[in-house]
Design a protein around this motif. Structure first.
Motif, PDB file in Angstrom:
ATOM      1  N   SER A  94       0.837  -1.202   0.000  1.00 37.47           N
ATOM      2  CA  SER A  94       0.000   0.000   0.000  1.00 37.47           C
ATOM      3  C   SER A  94       0.871   1.252   0.000  1.00 37.47           C
ATOM      4  N   THR A  95       0.514   2.189  -0.851  1.00 44.56           N
ATOM      5  CA  THR A  95       1.210   3.476  -0.891  1.00 44.56           C
ATOM      6  C   THR A  95       0.382   4.579  -0.240  1.00 44.56           C
ATOM      7  N   GLY A  96      -0.689   4.208   0.447  1.00 38.36           N
ATOM      8  CA  GLY A  96      -1.545   5.185   1.093  1.00 38.36           C
ATOM      9  C   GLY A  96      -2.957   5.124   0.549  1.00 38.36           C
ATOM     10  N   LEU A  97      -3.877   5.688   1.289  1.00 40.81           N
ATOM     11  CA  LEU A  97      -5.301   5.628   0.952  1.00 40.81           C
ATOM     12  C   LEU A  97      -5.791   6.982   0.475  1.00 40.81           C
ATOM     13  N   SER A  98      -6.522   6.964  -0.610  1.00 40.80           N
ATOM     14  CA  SER A  98      -7.171   8.166  -1.128  1.00 40.80           C
ATOM     15  C   SER A  98      -8.651   7.865  -1.316  1.00 40.80           C
ATOM     16  N   VAL A  99      -9.502   8.674  -0.711  1.00 41.24           N
ATOM     17  CA  VAL A  99     -10.948   8.459  -0.778  1.00 41.24           C
ATOM     18  C   VAL A  99     -11.597   9.676  -1.421  1.00 41.24           C
ATOM     19  N   PRO A 100     -12.332   9.491  -2.523  1.00 41.92           N
ATOM     20  CA  PRO A 100     -13.022  10.635  -3.144  1.00 41.92           C
ATOM     21  C   PRO A 100     -14.016  11.255  -2.178  1.00 41.92           C
ATOM     22  N   GLY A 101     -14.237  12.532  -2.333  1.00 44.18           N
ATOM     23  CA  GLY A 101     -15.189  13.222  -1.484  1.00 44.18           C
ATOM     24  C   GLY A 101     -16.603  12.709  -1.696  1.00 44.18           C
ATOM     25  N   THR A 102     -17.434  12.895  -0.693  1.00 46.08           N
ATOM     26  CA  THR A 102     -18.821  12.456  -0.765  1.00 46.08           C
ATOM     27  C   THR A 102     -19.599  13.329  -1.730  1.00 46.08           C
ATOM     28  N   THR A 103     -20.330  12.705  -2.645  1.00 49.18           N
ATOM     29  CA  THR A 103     -21.126  13.464  -3.599  1.00 49.18           C
ATOM     30  C   THR A 103     -22.321  14.104  -2.914  1.00 49.18           C
ATOM     31  N   ALA A 104     -22.719  15.239  -3.439  1.00 42.67           N
ATOM     32  CA  ALA A 104     -23.813  16.002  -2.819  1.00 42.67           C
ATOM     33  C   ALA A 104     -25.159  15.695  -3.449  1.00 42.67           C
ATOM     34  N   VAL A 105     -25.238  14.670  -4.287  1.00 42.84           N
ATOM     35  CA  VAL A 105     -26.488  14.383  -4.984  1.00 42.84           C
ATOM     36  C   VAL A 105     -27.074  13.078  -4.486  1.00 42.84           C
ATOM     37  N   GLU A 470      -2.589   3.637  14.338  1.00 44.17           N
ATOM     38  CA  GLU A 470      -2.123   3.771  12.958  1.00 44.17           C
ATOM     39  C   GLU A 470      -3.161   3.231  11.973  1.00 44.17           C
ATOM     40  N   ILE A 471      -3.798   2.125  12.340  1.00 43.36           N
ATOM     41  CA  ILE A 471      -4.847   1.571  11.473  1.00 43.36           C
ATOM     42  C   ILE A 471      -5.996   2.564  11.344  1.00 43.36           C
ATOM     43  N   PHE A 472      -6.439   3.116  12.467  1.00 50.13           N
ATOM     44  CA  PHE A 472      -7.518   4.098  12.434  1.00 50.13           C
ATOM     45  C   PHE A 472      -7.084   5.357  11.684  1.00 50.13           C
ATOM     46  N   GLY A 473      -5.849   5.790  11.927  1.00 50.97           N
ATOM     47  CA  GLY A 473      -5.339   6.965  11.225  1.00 50.97           C
ATOM     48  C   GLY A 473      -5.228   6.751   9.729  1.00 50.97           C
ATOM     49  N   PHE A 474      -4.978   5.513   9.315  1.00 54.12           N
ATOM     50  CA  PHE A 474      -4.919   5.190   7.883  1.00 54.12           C
ATOM     51  C   PHE A 474      -6.280   5.404   7.226  1.00 54.12           C
ATOM     52  N   LEU A 475      -7.355   5.012   7.929  1.00 55.33           N
ATOM     53  CA  LEU A 475      -8.711   5.187   7.396  1.00 55.33           C
ATOM     54  C   LEU A 475      -9.178   6.630   7.515  1.00 55.33           C
ATOM     55  N   ASP A 476      -8.716   7.326   8.520  1.00 53.00           N
ATOM     56  CA  ASP A 476      -9.129   8.710   8.775  1.00 53.00           C
ATOM     57  C   ASP A 476      -8.360   9.643   7.845  1.00 53.00           C
ATOM     58  N   VAL A 477      -8.732   9.643   6.577  1.00 57.78           N
ATOM     59  CA  VAL A 477      -7.999  10.431   5.579  1.00 57.78           C
ATOM     60  C   VAL A 477      -8.171  11.931   5.794  1.00 57.78           C
ATOM     61  N   GLU A 478      -9.249  12.339   6.462  1.00 60.03           N
ATOM     62  CA  GLU A 478      -9.470  13.754   6.728  1.00 60.03           C
ATOM     63  C   GLU A 478      -8.766  14.209   7.998  1.00 60.03           C
ATOM     64  N   THR A 484     -15.869   7.875   8.150  1.00 58.99           N
ATOM     65  CA  THR A 484     -17.171   7.645   7.555  1.00 58.99           C
ATOM     66  C   THR A 484     -17.240   6.233   6.989  1.00 58.99           C
ATOM     67  N   PHE A 485     -18.453   5.834   6.595  1.00 61.58           N
ATOM     68  CA  PHE A 485     -18.586   4.509   5.987  1.00 61.58           C
ATOM     69  C   PHE A 485     -17.818   4.434   4.681  1.00 61.58           C
ATOM     70  N   LYS A 486     -17.806   5.511   3.911  1.00 66.74           N
ATOM     71  CA  LYS A 486     -17.083   5.507   2.647  1.00 66.74           C
ATOM     72  C   LYS A 486     -15.595   5.292   2.875  1.00 66.74           C
ATOM     73  N   GLN A 487     -15.042   5.930   3.888  1.00 63.98           N
ATOM     74  CA  GLN A 487     -13.634   5.741   4.203  1.00 63.98           C
ATOM     75  C   GLN A 487     -13.374   4.316   4.684  1.00 63.98           C
TER      76      GLN A 487
END
Length: 542
Positions: A94-105, A470-478, A484-487
């Motif tokens: 893994s080179t790190g986690l990137s999660v797209p922002g939540t859509t507003a629609v 560290e595991i939680f921080g990996f998911l906590d991209v913000e 969030t569930f998406k993360q």
């Protein structure tokens, strides 16, 4: 409807490793050295291009251990920075986690889920006697159509071939009844633009799907063969009429069923004696304001396709099915003076290459033409997002689903993740995503749909330590102390997709299975885990 073979639910997430490929090495350190140079030297094995799997008992001892509670305010800036910068899954690629922002629609949200306004209330009161008449008329038309259909199907056993013409003529009675049913729902007239292409020009028709009205209209207008869920066959009266359309049944969760449906679509489209094939490639109903991702069953056969779009102009009553009940939607239709519906037949879309077609490009070209004609936005939502939304509602844990002054849900989008993107990136199916949702909801998310560090540890039965942080921080991209569930879904899928994930699991188990008995005892597990997660008592190990 059917999807391509690339979406096969049985496809392995990870390919088996060839025996001649470089193997991962598990390095176990027994010394108490904690120098940075030692840590750096063990980050990879010089004999292989793959990162080394490492279990270092003191690897995390330079960080703060054993926090009893997690502070979302980050008591120490240095500690927060240290946790956020560490990637605990780097050793598996893994080179790190990137999660797209939540859509507003929200492509499924009906705009008028409740009756609001004096005008609408008075209109319903005035139309109640009309609604009773319409209901009786609807029942009568349905009964006549059902009898005609049973007569047309009487003694017909060769359902794999086109229906004989004399039976089709009897079915005209049912088709007229279908138009009268639309009349009873308030569609006294339907505006049309364009014309259906000849069957030999475009044997396949695709349409957007907003309400249960479109199948009734297309049954009357085109008498096409449709692709439908197997569950539709058991609907009283309607199931019999659907069978007369020589429906192609599909179980969207069965790869073999989807493959069979694609073959049937190709078979029906290749013979002019069969009716044209009608599909709703979105796979579910939307509110008509957005276009969600297309499934590929209509495009795999490679025949020309005529797109058709349906609009429901309205002011007081949104006719989209959305998430409201069928009974409520029918009642609202019966109590309107008139319901507006517009149908537009678009130009035929040709496949890119009949010899070696690009299925995805074909689908995108068609969806773009339809979205442009409708002047709507295309999103990466799919039927899977609706499944997630309904699952969350069933569990009654969607705390932020509060009704606002407009009668709409305050935040109905929190558990929708644009599943088409998830499936494309990580090959995670909708059913697997629901399993992750069940796990996430069991962590007791707050009204904004987020979970804290303590709740994360509690449900996963982890102990507060530097490694779990560290595991939680990996998911906590913000980096705000909650996820969030998406993360959670993106992070879980991201880890499972890594090339060394399966090997890491196997090697970890092999290390625990000291005696080679193919199972891990409680003591063996404790001996392996305690160097990384210290101070574990017997209950925590269990």
């Amino acid at each position: 409807m059917a999807m391509s073979d690339r979406d096969d639910l049985t496809t392995q997430l990870l390919s088996p490793r060839a025996s001649d490929e470089p193997q991962t090495i598990l390095t176990v350190r027994d010394d108490d050295s904690d120098s940075d140079s030692d840590s750096d030297s063990d980050s990879s094995d010089p004999t292989t291009d793959q990162p080394a799997l490492r279990k270092n008992g003191n690897h995390h001892h330079h960080r703060k251990h054993g926090r009893n509670s997690h502070s979302h305010n980050n008591d120490s800036t240095d500690d927060s920075s240290s946790l956020n910068s560490c990637n605990p899954f780097e050793f598996i690629g893994s080179t790190g986690l990137s999660v797209p922002g939540t859509t507003a629609v929200d492509p499924f949200q009906n705009e008028t889920p409740r009756v609001d306004g004096v005008y609408e209330v008075m209109k319903i009161v005035v139309c109640l006697p009309i609604a009773l008449v319409r209901l009786v008329f609807f029942g009568l038309c349905l009964a006549v159509g059902y009898v005609a259909t049973r007569l047309a199907l009487q003694g017909w056993k060769d359902t794999q071939n086109p229906m004989p013409k004399w039976r089709c003529r009897i079915m005209w009675v049912t088709r007229i009844c279908a138009r009268l049913i639309l009349f009873s729902f308030g569609y006294q007239w339907i505006r049309r633009k364009g014309k259906p292409a000849r069957r030999e020009v475009a044997p396949i028709v695709v349409s957007n799907h907003v309400s249960y009205i479109e199948p009734i209209f297309y049954f009357y207008e085109l008498f096409a063969t449709i692709v439908a869920s197997e569950s539709h066959d058991s609907i009283p009266f309607v199931g019999t009429i659907i069978r007369a359309m020589q429906v192609i049944y599909v179980n969207r969760f069965s790869p073999s069923s989807r493959r069979h449906a694609v073959k049937e679509i190709q078979k029906r489209a290749s013979f002019d004696s069969f009716p044209r094939v009608l599909l709703f490639p979105e796979g579910t109903t939307t509110n008509g304001k957005f276009f969600i991702s297309f499934q590929l069953g209509a495009f795999i056969p490679g025949y020309p396709i005529q797109p058709v779009i349906v609009r429901y102009p309205h002011v007081h009553f949104d006719q989209s099915w959305g998430t409201i009940s069928l009974a409520k939607l029918m009642f609202r239709m019966f109590t309107q003076f008139h319901n507006f519906m517009e149908v537009e037949y678009l130009p035929v879309v040709m496949p890119p290459d009949r010899q070696k077609q690009n299925v995805i490009h074909f689908a995108e070209k068609t969806s773009h033409a339809m979205a442009t004609a409708l002047n709507v936005v295309q999103t990466s939502h799919s039927y899977g997002d609706l499944m997630l939304l309904m699952r969350a509602s069933e569990l009654k844990q969607v705390c932020s689903f509060m009704v606002n002054t407009n009668g709409c849900y305050e935040n109905p989008r929190m558990y929708m993740v644009e599943m088409a993107r998830i499936e494309s990136f990580f090959h995670i199916s909708s059913l697997e995503a629901i399993d992750f949702l069940d796990k996430f909801l069991s962590m007791n998310p707050d009204p904004s749909g987020r979970i804290s560090f303590d709740d994360f540890l509690g449900i996963l039965q982890l102990k507060a330590c530097a490694f779990s942080e560290e595991i939680f921080g990996f998911l906590d991209v913000e980096k705000n102390g909650s996820i969030t569930f998406k993360q959670f879904l993106f992070g879980s899928a991201h880890v499972m997709k890594q090339p060394l994930f399966q090997q890491a699991c196997e090697l970890a188990f092999a290390k625990c299975d000291v005696e080679g008995t193919n199972y891990c005892s409680e003591q063996e597990l404790a001996d392996i885990i305690r160097p990384t997660i210290p101070d574990l008592n017997e209950d925590e190990v269990a």
